[in-house]
Write an enzyme that holds these catalytic residues in place. Structure first.
Site, PDB file in Angstrom:
ATOM      1  N   THR A 131       0.826  -1.208   0.000  1.00 29.94           N
ATOM      2  CA  THR A 131       0.000   0.000   0.000  1.00 29.94           C
ATOM      3  C   THR A 131       0.863   1.262   0.000  1.00 29.94           C
ATOM      4  OG1 THR A 131      -1.449   1.285   1.456  1.00 29.94           O
ATOM      5  CG2 THR A 131      -0.085  -0.315   2.527  1.00 29.94           C
ATOM      6  N   ASP A 132       0.275   2.347  -0.474  1.00 34.01           N
ATOM      7  CA  ASP A 132       0.999   3.631  -0.414  1.00 34.01           C
ATOM      8  C   ASP A 132       1.052   4.173   1.020  1.00 34.01           C
ATOM      9  OD1 ASP A 132      -1.687   4.337  -0.128  1.00 34.01           O
ATOM     10  OD2 ASP A 132      -1.686   5.845  -1.712  1.00 34.01           O
ATOM     11  N   GLU A 133       0.257   3.560   1.927  1.00 31.50           N
ATOM     12  CA  GLU A 133       0.223   4.072   3.303  1.00 31.50           C
ATOM     13  C   GLU A 133       1.562   3.874   4.012  1.00 31.50           C
ATOM     14  OE1 GLU A 133      -3.404   3.354   5.456  1.00 31.50           O
ATOM     15  OE2 GLU A 133      -4.541   3.117   3.612  1.00 31.50           O
ATOM     16  N   TYR A 156      -1.604  -0.586  11.019  1.00 29.91           N
ATOM     17  CA  TYR A 156      -1.766  -1.252   9.712  1.00 29.91           C
ATOM     18  C   TYR A 156      -0.588  -0.962   8.792  1.00 29.91           C
ATOM     19  CZ  TYR A 156      -3.246  -1.688   4.821  1.00 29.91           C
ATOM     20  OH  TYR A 156      -3.282  -1.972   3.482  1.00 29.91           O
ATOM     21  N   LYS A 160       2.387  -3.427   7.236  1.00 26.89           N
ATOM     22  CA  LYS A 160       2.624  -3.606   5.793  1.00 26.89           C
ATOM     23  C   LYS A 160       4.056  -3.206   5.450  1.00 26.89           C
ATOM     24  CE  LYS A 160       0.082  -4.697   2.957  1.00 26.89           C
ATOM     25  NZ  LYS A 160      -0.313  -6.054   2.466  1.00 26.89           N
ATOM     26  N   ASP A 288     -12.001  12.773  14.681  1.00 25.15           N
ATOM     27  CA  ASP A 288     -11.013  12.338  13.701  1.00 25.15           C
ATOM     28  C   ASP A 288     -10.379  11.015  14.125  1.00 25.15           C
ATOM     29  OD1 ASP A 288      -9.599  12.469  11.381  1.00 25.15           O
ATOM     30  OD2 ASP A 288      -8.470  14.279  11.884  1.00 25.15           O
TER      31      ASP A 288
HETATM   32  P1  NAD Z   1      -9.654  -7.420   2.413  1.00 29.94           P
HETATM   33  O1  NAD Z   1      -9.616  -7.097   3.865  1.00 29.94           O
HETATM   34  O2  NAD Z   1     -10.896  -7.175   1.645  1.00 29.94           O
HETATM   35  O3  NAD Z   1      -9.307  -8.973   2.212  1.00 29.94           O
HETATM   36  C1  NAD Z   1      -8.271  -9.594   2.896  1.00 29.94           C
HETATM   37  C2  NAD Z   1      -8.408 -11.090   2.703  1.00 29.94           C
HETATM   38  O4  NAD Z   1      -7.324 -11.738   3.415  1.00 29.94           O
HETATM   39  C3  NAD Z   1      -9.719 -11.657   3.278  1.00 29.94           C
HETATM   40  O5  NAD Z   1     -10.285 -12.565   2.360  1.00 29.94           O
HETATM   41  C4  NAD Z   1      -9.275 -12.369   4.548  1.00 29.94           C
HETATM   42  O6  NAD Z   1     -10.104 -13.464   4.888  1.00 29.94           O
HETATM   43  C5  NAD Z   1      -7.876 -12.816   4.162  1.00 29.94           C
HETATM   44  N1  NAD Z   1      -7.023 -13.042   5.333  1.00 29.94           N
HETATM   45  C6  NAD Z   1      -6.878 -12.212   6.412  1.00 29.94           C
HETATM   46  N2  NAD Z   1      -6.044 -12.787   7.307  1.00 29.94           N
HETATM   47  C7  NAD Z   1      -5.650 -13.980   6.773  1.00 29.94           C
HETATM   48  C8  NAD Z   1      -4.794 -15.008   7.218  1.00 29.94           C
HETATM   49  N3  NAD Z   1      -4.166 -14.945   8.404  1.00 29.94           N
HETATM   50  N4  NAD Z   1      -4.594 -16.086   6.416  1.00 29.94           N
HETATM   51  C9  NAD Z   1      -5.227 -16.159   5.217  1.00 29.94           C
HETATM   52  N5  NAD Z   1      -6.070 -15.230   4.753  1.00 29.94           N
HETATM   53  C10 NAD Z   1      -6.278 -14.140   5.523  1.00 29.94           C
HETATM   54  O7  NAD Z   1      -8.412  -6.679   1.795  1.00 29.94           O
HETATM   55  P2  NAD Z   1      -8.230  -6.058   0.336  1.00 29.94           P
HETATM   56  O8  NAD Z   1      -8.794  -4.699   0.318  1.00 29.94           O
HETATM   57  O9  NAD Z   1      -8.678  -7.058  -0.676  1.00 29.94           O
HETATM   58  O10 NAD Z   1      -6.644  -5.902   0.302  1.00 29.94           O
HETATM   59  C11 NAD Z   1      -5.827  -6.924  -0.263  1.00 29.94           C
HETATM   60  C12 NAD Z   1      -4.370  -6.492  -0.155  1.00 29.94           C
HETATM   61  O11 NAD Z   1      -4.197  -5.233  -0.805  1.00 29.94           O
HETATM   62  C13 NAD Z   1      -3.894  -6.295   1.288  1.00 29.94           C
HETATM   63  O12 NAD Z   1      -2.575  -6.794   1.381  1.00 29.94           O
HETATM   64  C14 NAD Z   1      -3.918  -4.794   1.490  1.00 29.94           C
HETATM   65  O13 NAD Z   1      -2.937  -4.385   2.429  1.00 29.94           O
HETATM   66  C15 NAD Z   1      -3.576  -4.316   0.078  1.00 29.94           C
HETATM   67  N6  NAD Z   1      -4.088  -2.973  -0.249  1.00 29.94           N
HETATM   68  C16 NAD Z   1      -5.433  -2.713  -0.216  1.00 29.94           C
HETATM   69  C17 NAD Z   1      -5.905  -1.456  -0.566  1.00 29.94           C
HETATM   70  C18 NAD Z   1      -7.374  -1.131  -0.575  1.00 29.94           C
HETATM   71  O14 NAD Z   1      -7.729   0.023  -0.838  1.00 29.94           O
HETATM   72  N7  NAD Z   1      -8.265  -2.082  -0.340  1.00 29.94           N
HETATM   73  C19 NAD Z   1      -5.000  -0.451  -0.928  1.00 29.94           C
HETATM   74  C20 NAD Z   1      -3.626  -0.736  -0.928  1.00 29.94           C
HETATM   75  C21 NAD Z   1      -3.199  -2.020  -0.608  1.00 29.94           C
HETATM   76  P1  TYD Z   2     -10.665   3.930   4.427  1.00 29.12           P
HETATM   77  O1  TYD Z   2     -11.646   3.510   3.382  1.00 29.12           O
HETATM   78  O2  TYD Z   2     -10.787   3.343   5.796  1.00 29.12           O
HETATM   79  O3  TYD Z   2      -9.214   3.694   3.801  1.00 29.12           O
HETATM   80  P2  TYD Z   2      -7.766   4.151   4.360  1.00 29.12           P
HETATM   81  O4  TYD Z   2      -7.878   4.476   5.794  1.00 29.12           O
HETATM   82  O5  TYD Z   2      -6.954   2.927   4.131  1.00 29.12           O
HETATM   83  O6  TYD Z   2      -7.355   5.319   3.514  1.00 29.12           O
HETATM   84  O7  TYD Z   2     -10.749   5.509   4.582  1.00 29.12           O
HETATM   85  C1  TYD Z   2     -10.566   6.382   3.476  1.00 29.12           C
HETATM   86  C2  TYD Z   2     -10.638   7.788   3.996  1.00 29.12           C
HETATM   87  O8  TYD Z   2     -11.969   8.051   4.472  1.00 29.12           O
HETATM   88  C3  TYD Z   2      -9.727   8.029   5.191  1.00 29.12           C
HETATM   89  O9  TYD Z   2      -9.212   9.357   5.090  1.00 29.12           O
HETATM   90  C4  TYD Z   2     -10.638   7.925   6.382  1.00 29.12           C
HETATM   91  C5  TYD Z   2     -11.967   8.407   5.844  1.00 29.12           C
HETATM   92  N1  TYD Z   2     -13.172   7.803   6.453  1.00 29.12           N
HETATM   93  C6  TYD Z   2     -14.178   8.614   6.968  1.00 29.12           C
HETATM   94  O10 TYD Z   2     -14.090   9.853   6.950  1.00 29.12           O
HETATM   95  N2  TYD Z   2     -15.299   8.013   7.496  1.00 29.12           N
HETATM   96  C7  TYD Z   2     -15.444   6.663   7.555  1.00 29.12           C
HETATM   97  O11 TYD Z   2     -16.487   6.167   8.068  1.00 29.12           O
HETATM   98  C8  TYD Z   2     -14.403   5.833   7.011  1.00 29.12           C
HETATM   99  C9  TYD Z   2     -14.520   4.335   7.043  1.00 29.12           C
HETATM  100  C10 TYD Z   2     -13.285   6.456   6.466  1.00 29.12           C
END
Ligand code: NAD
Ligand code: TYD
Length: 350
Positions: A131-133, A156, A160, A288
């Site tokens: 992630t970019d985070e 988190y 990562k 916040d």
């Molecule tokens: P998600 O939370 O929707 O899905 C995560 C999946 O991992 C789930 O199916 C969960 O059951 C599985 N999981 C969790 N713990 C596990 C374990 N111990 N063993 C096996 N499986 C396990 O997440 P996502 O949004 O699909 O994200 C996928 C990847 O992309 C992650 O690595 C996340 O850090 C990265 N990512 C996500 C975003 C985003 O915006 N969603 C952005 C940047 C990076």
């Molecule tokens: P989120 O979807 O949780 O992703 P991330 O924290 O990984 O960026 O949140 C996106 C942005 O929205 C973040 O700045 C937090 C904000 N946010 C709210 O303002 N209200 C909410 O209920 C949630 C879930 C997120």
């Protein structure tokens, strides 16, 4: 790549990636999806895939922090490539309880790396999704590039960052063939409704409050999930071993603007609220998030210029597709929402 292990393939991005690989890409091998099925994993999202691709798609329920059960999967399916999505992924949950983030994101990644290392040259590629985070917050302008220093601010992003460092180290130290991608916030079909966009769509449809953290001026760089999938597959095919690639959608938007857009689209598509007012009236500013990063913005120049990838969705087109998907898939939504999600929300928000 004949036998591709996908971890976390029942989660949001994993489901979309498996669908993309089997239904749209030129991938011809088998997919072995290993997922623990936490609250965020929903195998229902792949029921049709399981039926249509019974000789190419296999699901194994396993925890990546349990090395022994993973080892069985590596050998049984003769794994030769890995795309590692599995993670605890929600910042708010990492603030409430970081331990699962340490166990899954760090220990789980370590187990996968060790199992790959133990198999010597049999693993042709280990692609790690990050992630970019990990880069922290861009307060004063500019963009994250592949050489931006790591500066994670939440449990988190710290977990990562830790996993990214381990993946890099296994390449430098043990010659494991790895690639890493760091992407911005994804949105699209099958996203669990705890993240901003699906939560706001569903709350707005139910005529309940739309909670905005702080002043709502935090900025995220939104990436439509299918664009993310094409980027991952591009890196897995053409990326240089040992390299990191940033992936972004070129869609920097303030949270308040995102929520206003959702309200306005829904007012047009399904009509105004029961009281005939705009859904914008549901917006509620709440306390916040601690350590809330102000701005993320990705410079995707490397993947675009070196590997020829481009996102196709603008934020407007991607958001409309996403809203439409949630409107058309209420059975999926209802199943997801009746699970642990509600219990967690009750515990945290009363
Ligand atoms: P998600 O939370 O929707 O899905 C995560 C999946 O991992 C789930 O199916 C969960 O059951 C599985 N999981 C969790 N713990 C596990 C374990 N111990 N063993 C096996 N499986 C396990 O997440 P996502 O949004 O699909 O994200 C996928 C990847 O992309 C992650 O690595 C996340 O850090 C990265 N990512 C996500 C975003 C985003 O915006 N969603 C952005 C940047 C990076
Ligand atoms: P989120 O979807 O949780 O992703 P991330 O924290 O990984 O960026 O949140 C996106 C942005 O929205 C973040 O700045 C937090 C904000 N946010 C709210 O303002 N209200 C909410 O209920 C949630 C879930 C997120």
């Amino acid at each position: 790549m004949k036998n591709l292990l996908i971890t976390g393939g029942a989660g949001f991005i994993g489901v979309n990636f498996i669908r993309y690989l089997l239904e749209e890409s030129d991938f011809e091998g088998r997919i072995i999806n290993v997922d623990k099925l936490t609250y965020a994993g929903n195998p229902e999202s792949l029921c049709d895939i399981e039926e249509s691709y019974e000789d190419r798609y296999f699901f194994v329920k396993a925890d990546i922090s349990d090395k022994d059960s993973l080892s069985v999967v590596f050998d049984k399916f003769e794994i030769d490539a890995i795309c590692h999505f599995a993670a605890e992924s929600h910042v708010d949950r990492s603030i409430a309880s970081p331990i699962e983030f340490i166990r899954t994101n760090i220990l789980g990644t370590y187990n996968l790396l060790e199992l790959s290392r133990e198999r010597g040259g049999r693993i042709r590629l280990f692609h790690h999704i990050s992630t970019d985070e990990v880069f922290g917050s861009l307060e004063d302008g500019g963009y994250f590039t592949e050489s931006t220093h790591y500066s994670p601010n939440s449990p988190y992003s710290a977990s990562k960052a830790s996993s990214d460092h381990l993946v890099r180290a296994y390449n430098k130290t043990f010659d494991l063939p790895i690639t890493i991608s760091n992407c911005s916030n994804n949105y699209g079909p099958f996203q669990f409704p705890e993240k901003l966009i699906p939560l706001m769509i569903l709350n707005a449809l139910e005529d309940t409050a739309l909670p905005i953290y702080g002043d709502g001026l935090n900025i995220r760089d939104w990436l439509y999930v299918r664009d993310h999938c094409t980027a991952i597959w591009t890196i897995m095919q053409k990326g240089r071993i040992g390299e990191t690639y940033n992936i972004g959608g070129r869609n920097e938007t303030q949270n308040i603007k995102v929520v206003e857009m959702i309200c306005d689209y829904l007012d047009v598509i399904v009509g105004k609220r029961p009281n005939r007012e705009s859904r914008r009236g549901l917006i509620t500013f709440v306390a916040d998030r601690p350590g809330h990063d102000r701005r993320y913005a990705i410079d995707s120049n490397k993947i675009c210029s070196q590997l020829g990838w481009m996102p196709v969705e603008s934020f407007e087109t991607g958001l409309l597709k996403t809203i439409k998907w949630y409107l058309e898939n209420d059975a999926w939504v209802n199943n997801v929402r009746s699970g642990e999600y509600l219990t967690w929300i009750k515990e945290h928000y009363g």
